[in-house]
Each structure stands twice: as structure tokens, then as C-alpha cells.
Design a protein around this motif. Sequence first.
Motif, PDB file in Angstrom:
ATOM      1  N   GLN A   7       0.827  -1.200   0.000  1.00  0.00           N
ATOM      2  CA  GLN A   7       0.000   0.000   0.000  1.00  0.00           C
ATOM      3  C   GLN A   7       0.864   1.253   0.000  1.00  0.00           C
ATOM      4  N   THR A   8       1.939   1.228   0.779  1.00  0.00           N
ATOM      5  CA  THR A   8       2.859   2.361   0.802  1.00  0.00           C
ATOM      6  C   THR A   8       3.502   2.576  -0.564  1.00  0.00           C
ATOM      7  N   GLU A   9       3.921   1.479  -1.211  1.00  0.00           N
ATOM      8  CA  GLU A   9       4.530   1.577  -2.544  1.00  0.00           C
ATOM      9  C   GLU A   9       3.532   2.122  -3.558  1.00  0.00           C
ATOM     10  N   TRP A  10       2.283   1.649  -3.460  1.00  0.00           N
ATOM     11  CA  TRP A  10       1.258   2.121  -4.395  1.00  0.00           C
ATOM     12  C   TRP A  10       0.992   3.608  -4.221  1.00  0.00           C
ATOM     13  N   GLU A  11       0.934   4.085  -2.986  1.00  0.00           N
ATOM     14  CA  GLU A  11       0.702   5.500  -2.733  1.00  0.00           C
ATOM     15  C   GLU A  11       1.849   6.352  -3.273  1.00  0.00           C
ATOM     16  N   GLU A  12       3.082   5.862  -3.158  1.00  0.00           N
ATOM     17  CA  GLU A  12       4.227   6.588  -3.706  1.00  0.00           C
ATOM     18  C   GLU A  12       4.164   6.649  -5.226  1.00  0.00           C
ATOM     19  N   ILE A  13       3.807   5.520  -5.822  1.00  0.00           N
ATOM     20  CA  ILE A  13       3.693   5.478  -7.289  1.00  0.00           C
ATOM     21  C   ILE A  13       2.574   6.394  -7.757  1.00  0.00           C
ATOM     22  N   ASP A  14       1.435   6.379  -7.037  1.00  0.00           N
ATOM     23  CA  ASP A  14       0.304   7.220  -7.415  1.00  0.00           C
ATOM     24  C   ASP A  14       0.650   8.701  -7.284  1.00  0.00           C
ATOM     25  N   GLU A  15       1.399   9.059  -6.252  1.00  0.00           N
ATOM     26  CA  GLU A  15       1.814  10.439  -6.076  1.00  0.00           C
ATOM     27  C   GLU A  15       2.741  10.886  -7.201  1.00  0.00           C
ATOM     28  N   GLU A  16       3.690  10.024  -7.590  1.00  0.00           N
ATOM     29  CA  GLU A  16       4.578  10.337  -8.709  1.00  0.00           C
ATOM     30  C   GLU A  16       3.799  10.439 -10.020  1.00  0.00           C
ATOM     31  N   TYR A  17       2.769   9.611 -10.140  1.00  0.00           N
ATOM     32  CA  TYR A  17       1.932   9.661 -11.344  1.00  0.00           C
ATOM     33  C   TYR A  17       1.200  10.995 -11.450  1.00  0.00           C
ATOM     34  N   GLN A  18       0.678  11.475 -10.318  1.00  0.00           N
ATOM     35  CA  GLN A  18       0.001  12.767 -10.321  1.00  0.00           C
ATOM     36  C   GLN A  18       0.969  13.879 -10.716  1.00  0.00           C
ATOM     37  N   GLN A  19       2.196  13.818 -10.196  1.00  0.00           N
ATOM     38  CA  GLN A  19       3.204  14.808 -10.556  1.00  0.00           C
ATOM     39  C   GLN A  19       3.548  14.727 -12.044  1.00  0.00           C
ATOM     40  N   LEU A  20       3.619  13.496 -12.545  1.00  0.00           N
ATOM     41  CA  LEU A  20       3.904  13.294 -13.958  1.00  0.00           C
ATOM     42  C   LEU A  20       2.812  13.900 -14.832  1.00  0.00           C
ATOM     43  N   GLN A  21       1.563  13.732 -14.435  1.00  0.00           N
ATOM     44  CA  GLN A  21       0.458  14.324 -15.195  1.00  0.00           C
ATOM     45  C   GLN A  21       0.580  15.843 -15.247  1.00  0.00           C
ATOM     46  N   GLU A  22       0.891  16.448 -14.101  1.00  0.00           N
ATOM     47  CA  GLU A  22       1.040  17.895 -14.066  1.00  0.00           C
ATOM     48  C   GLU A  22       2.210  18.352 -14.939  1.00  0.00           C
ATOM     49  N   THR A  23       3.328  17.614 -14.861  1.00  0.00           N
ATOM     50  CA  THR A  23       4.496  17.960 -15.677  1.00  0.00           C
ATOM     51  C   THR A  23       4.184  17.836 -17.162  1.00  0.00           C
ATOM     52  N   HIS A  24       3.479  16.769 -17.537  1.00  0.00           N
ATOM     53  CA  HIS A  24       3.131  16.565 -18.941  1.00  0.00           C
ATOM     54  C   HIS A  24       2.158  17.631 -19.424  1.00  0.00           C
ATOM     55  N   LYS A  25       1.263  18.061 -18.568  1.00  0.00           N
ATOM     56  CA  LYS A  25       0.326  19.128 -18.920  1.00  0.00           C
ATOM     57  C   LYS A  25       1.079  20.416 -19.208  1.00  0.00           C
ATOM     58  N   ILE A  26       2.051  20.746 -18.339  1.00  0.00           N
ATOM     59  CA  ILE A  26       2.871  21.939 -18.558  1.00  0.00           C
ATOM     60  C   ILE A  26       3.667  21.807 -19.846  1.00  0.00           C
ATOM     61  N   TYR A  27       4.195  20.584 -20.090  1.00  0.00           N
ATOM     62  CA  TYR A  27       4.965  20.340 -21.316  1.00  0.00           C
ATOM     63  C   TYR A  27       4.117  20.600 -22.563  1.00  0.00           C
ATOM     64  N   ARG A  28       2.892  20.112 -22.567  1.00  0.00           N
ATOM     65  CA  ARG A  28       2.022  20.308 -23.729  1.00  0.00           C
ATOM     66  C   ARG A  28       1.691  21.789 -23.925  1.00  0.00           C
ATOM     67  N   GLN A  29       1.498  22.508 -22.828  1.00  0.00           N
ATOM     68  CA  GLN A  29       1.243  23.944 -22.939  1.00  0.00           C
ATOM     69  C   GLN A  29       2.450  24.668 -23.532  1.00  0.00           C
TER      70      GLN A  29
END
Length: 239
Positions: A7-29
Motif C-alpha cells: 500500500q505504501t509503494e502504491w501510494e508513492e507510485i500514485d503520487e509520482e503519477y500525479q506529478q507526472l500528469q502535471e508535468t506533462h500538462k505543462i509540457y504540452r502547454q
Amino acid sequence: MSKPKFQTEWEEIDEEYQQLQETHKIYRQKLEELTNLQSTCSSAISKQRKCLKDLRHSLTRGAKTCDEKDLELITDIRTQIKEKENFFFDMEAYLPKRNGLYLNLVLGNVNVTLLSNQAKFAYKDEYEKFKLYMTIILMFGAITCLFFLNCRVTDEIFNFLLVWYYCTLTIRESILMSNGSRIKGWWVSHHYVSTFLSGVMLTWLRSVPAVLLPERLLVPAASTGREESAGPHSGFTTQ
């Protein structure tokens, strides 16, 4: 009660995924902004070129009737126009542009512009390495053809390598020129001619090289001579 490890590993991965989405959104802009800036710069350069061309025609007409002082001013403006046009060439090296006829035929209308100096230098370095490695390979191929002088297979493989090598060179050089490399025209033309000649050698008829070898001419000639001497007078004895 402590959380399970998974569960701890999944939460870390999910948090990194959210950051990745934000970074990719900025990249597309940023990418969209970059595309808009490229279009704006390309349009502005085209407009500037047209204005400078019209101004050059006006200066040519004005130089015929102006006095010496105005003629010096016209000369100075012409010098500045030439400097601006050279600067436009450097600017366009970092902007997408339509491919030339050759690249359009080979690749289609694909953007081959490299946006950074690092990418341009890396591609130029790969081009130089490609020439070096292929020169070594072709040198060994030529030596092999000397050892197997009458082997059609080795000749065809060697000539195919030549065609592929020169075709690849012309494509890479066209991409380099699209990215601002000042490759001499005679150098590129030499590779076009080499491509054509290599293709001629690859598709050369099998019977043609035989005609060029004297020892192969002697055998058919001798056989023909014997057939003619044994032809109409064979079976008769002279008196």
C-alpha cells in the motif's frame, strides 16, 4: 496499525503519477506556445524578406538619379540588407520549414529541424562517424572483390552497399543543410552522381563484363572458326 508495504509503494507510485500528469500538462502547454512562436517568427521573416526585396528594387531605381551623398547612403543600406538576410538564414536554422524536393520525395513533408545546437552537433557527429565507418567497410569490400574477381555475388553486394551508402549520405546531407549546415553544393552533387553511377553498376547486364575481358573473347572466336572450317566442305577430300 502500520500500512502494508504494498500500500505504501502504491501510494508513492500514485503520487509520482500525479506529478507526472502535471508535468506533462505543462509540457504540452509549452509545446503549443513553442509552435505558435515558430509560426509567428516564420511569418515575420517572410514579411521582412518581402519588404527588403521591395526596398532593394526601390534603391536600384533611386541609384540611377540620386547624387553622390544619397548614393553612399544607398550603398550603406544595401550592406545592411545583406547582413539582415544572412541573419535570417541563421534564424531559419532553428525554425521548421518545408523540405526541399529531394527530402519530400524520400521522407515526405516531415519536420527535420533540430531545435538545439547540441542536437545539431550530435547529428553532424553521427554523420561524420557514418562516413568513416562505411569508408572502412567499403575498402574491405573492394579488397574482397579483388580476391573474388569473377564472382558476380560479391560484385553485386559491393555495388548495393555503394548505392545504399551514397543514398544515405545525400539524405543526411539534405537534413544537415535544412538545419543550417553550409555544405558545398559540389560536394552534394558529387554524391548524387556517385549514387547514379553505383546504380548503373548494380544493374549492369551480366553479358557486358564478359565482352570487356579479352580471354573470354578468344574461346567463342576459336569455336566459331572451327565450325566455319568444318562447315560446307566437311566430308569431302581434295584431289
